[in-house]
Design an enzyme around this catalytic site. Structure first.
Site, PDB file in Angstrom:
ATOM      1  N   TYR A 152      -5.607  15.237  25.305  1.00  0.00           N
ATOM      2  CA  TYR A 152      -5.528  16.623  24.849  1.00  0.00           C
ATOM      3  C   TYR A 152      -4.056  16.989  25.001  1.00  0.00           C
ATOM      4  O   TYR A 152      -3.531  17.042  26.106  1.00  0.00           O
ATOM      5  CB  TYR A 152      -6.411  17.544  25.705  1.00  0.00           C
ATOM      6  CG  TYR A 152      -7.884  17.408  25.430  1.00  0.00           C
ATOM      7  CD1 TYR A 152      -8.397  17.589  24.152  1.00  0.00           C
ATOM      8  CD2 TYR A 152      -8.776  17.130  26.464  1.00  0.00           C
ATOM      9  CE1 TYR A 152      -9.754  17.475  23.902  1.00  0.00           C
ATOM     10  CE2 TYR A 152     -10.141  17.018  26.228  1.00  0.00           C
ATOM     11  CZ  TYR A 152     -10.618  17.193  24.947  1.00  0.00           C
ATOM     12  OH  TYR A 152     -11.971  17.079  24.695  1.00  0.00           O
ATOM     13  N   LYS A 260      -8.374  11.420  16.609  1.00  0.00           N
ATOM     14  CA  LYS A 260      -9.809  11.684  16.703  1.00  0.00           C
ATOM     15  C   LYS A 260     -10.121  13.100  16.195  1.00  0.00           C
ATOM     16  O   LYS A 260      -9.474  14.064  16.599  1.00  0.00           O
ATOM     17  CB  LYS A 260     -10.279  11.534  18.149  1.00  0.00           C
ATOM     18  CG  LYS A 260     -11.767  11.732  18.377  1.00  0.00           C
ATOM     19  CD  LYS A 260     -12.118  11.416  19.822  1.00  0.00           C
ATOM     20  CE  LYS A 260     -13.602  11.577  20.095  1.00  0.00           C
ATOM     21  NZ  LYS A 260     -14.004  13.013  20.128  1.00  0.00           N
TER      22      LYS A 260
END
Length: 387
Positions: A152, A260
């Protein structure tokens, strides 16, 4: 010699003769219901919940149901070879353990238990940035097992570079960059209980053990956890990245990079043009955008557009061996599986995760053979029929 994953069913039958039953169901579609009985309401809803009305999570399963396997006979599928290479990692089967954060809310052994279970079956463990356990500690638990790091993307470049350096030094070989969760979606199951584990410091082990992040704080996370939590949440949420920022990752990561959250053919093409090594066709298990398409619906078009230029992986909605076969037949190089093993973790820790993973591999192996396929190369669109 190739591993006979399907033999796990024989093992379970033989254990049953001695009165020993599996730690949880071998039917992954039943695990959510049984996990509800063993998990606290907040953690259960956090794992099982989806964005908005849950329409996208339902669409993921419906997308699988719209494809049917067409078995072939007399193909000599007694012995099967499911091995493959994904992102430079040699695997016994085209399955990876998807990144799932905050595993301490599920079981006290958290990511270490999952990393050990993944290593024991030879599948890549993908560590979430939102881990409850530090990068190095998970690597130690994973031992010689294959492992990748999910990012992240923090707003502070120095912190980001530090996380990537730590992951590289700890033996994580591929970088999986999640694009679809730069802020939390509207998730009623969490909101109705006002449950967000990060506010209590759960899932913050990666930054809290990072020297660069700790250097930004006036007091250590141990001395003033609330300020550390707020600093990290502010660094991690609220900023959507752009394509022209991707070179930063390549500057700080020399292994494979995978994006992703790709669902649109146009984004898949942009990823290929950017020179990344792969993408994961995914809608985050329906957790981010309500009313979106099922991830499997996006897969064939994306494979047709970029499958010859990069590795296309898949997740969102995978529950059974048949699901794995369908995704591979539609062009995925490998699949990532998430919630089922999380429920296994809730039931029995490391043993529960291992059982769920072995069950999925056995189901996939047997489905391959009984549908007449000996190798992954034999799978293709003609293995399926649109329902």
């Amino acid at each position: 010699m190739t591993e006979r994953f399907g033999s796990y069913q024989n093992e379970l039958y033989l254990q049953g003769l001695g009165g020993q039953l599996p730690p949880c169901s071998t039917d992954a579609t039943k695990l959510e219901a049984s996990a509800r009985e063993v998990m606290a309401p907040g953690p259960f809803s956090y794992v099982a919940g989806a964005a908005g009305s849950g329409a996208t999570a339902r669409a993921n399963r419906e997308a699988f149901d719209r494809w049917r396997i067409v078995p072939r006979m007399l193909t000599g599928a007694t012995d099967r070879d499911l091995a493959t290479t994904v992102l430079g990692t040699r695997l016994p089967a085209p399955v990876a353990v998807a990144p799932v954060g905050v595993q301490s809310i599920v079981h006290p052994d958290a990511e270490s238990a999952t990393a050990r279970a993944a290593a024991s079956v030879g599948l890549p463990f993908i560590l979430s940035t939102a881990s409850s356990t530090g990068i190095e500690d998970v690597a130690a638990a994973n031992g010689d097992g294959p492992r990748w790091f999910q990012l992240y993307w923090p707003g502070d470049n120095d912190v980001c570079a530090s996380l990537l350096t730590r992951a590289k030094n700890a033996g994580y070989t591929a970088l999986v960059v999640t694009l679809d969760t730069w802020t939390l979606a509207w998730r009623p199951s969490d909101l109705d209980q006002a449950y967000l584990p990060f506010l209590k410091g759960e899932g913050c082990a990666v930054p809290f053990t990072d020297p660069v992040f700790r250097g930004l704080l006036e007091k250590t996370p141990e001395e003033d956890p609330n300020m550390a939590i707020l600093r990290w949440i502010g660094m991690l949420t609220g900023t959507d990245r752009t394509w022209d920022q991707l070179p930063f990752l390549r500057e700080h990561w020399d292994g494979p990079i995978v994006l992703k959250g790709i669902q649109h053919v146009g984004d898949a093409r942009r990823a290929a043009e950017a020179g990344v090594d792969g993408i994961v066709v995914s809608n985050h298990g329906g957790r981010q955008v309500d009313g979106a398409i099922g991830a499997l619906e996006a897969l064939p078009g994306i494979v047709a557009a970029v499958g010859d230029r990069m590795e296309v992986l898949f997740d969102s909605g995978v529950r059974t061996g048949a699901d794995v076969l369908k995704a591979l037949a539609l062009g995925a190089r490998a699949v990532l599986v998430g919630r089922p093993w999380v429920y296994g973790l809730a039931h029995a820790g490391e043993d529960g995760v291992r059982h769920v993973l072995r069950s999925l591999l056995a189901d996939f192996d047997l489905t391959m053979g009984l549908s007449g396929h000996r190798t992954l190369a034999e799978l293709g669109p003609d293995s399926l029929q649109r329902a």
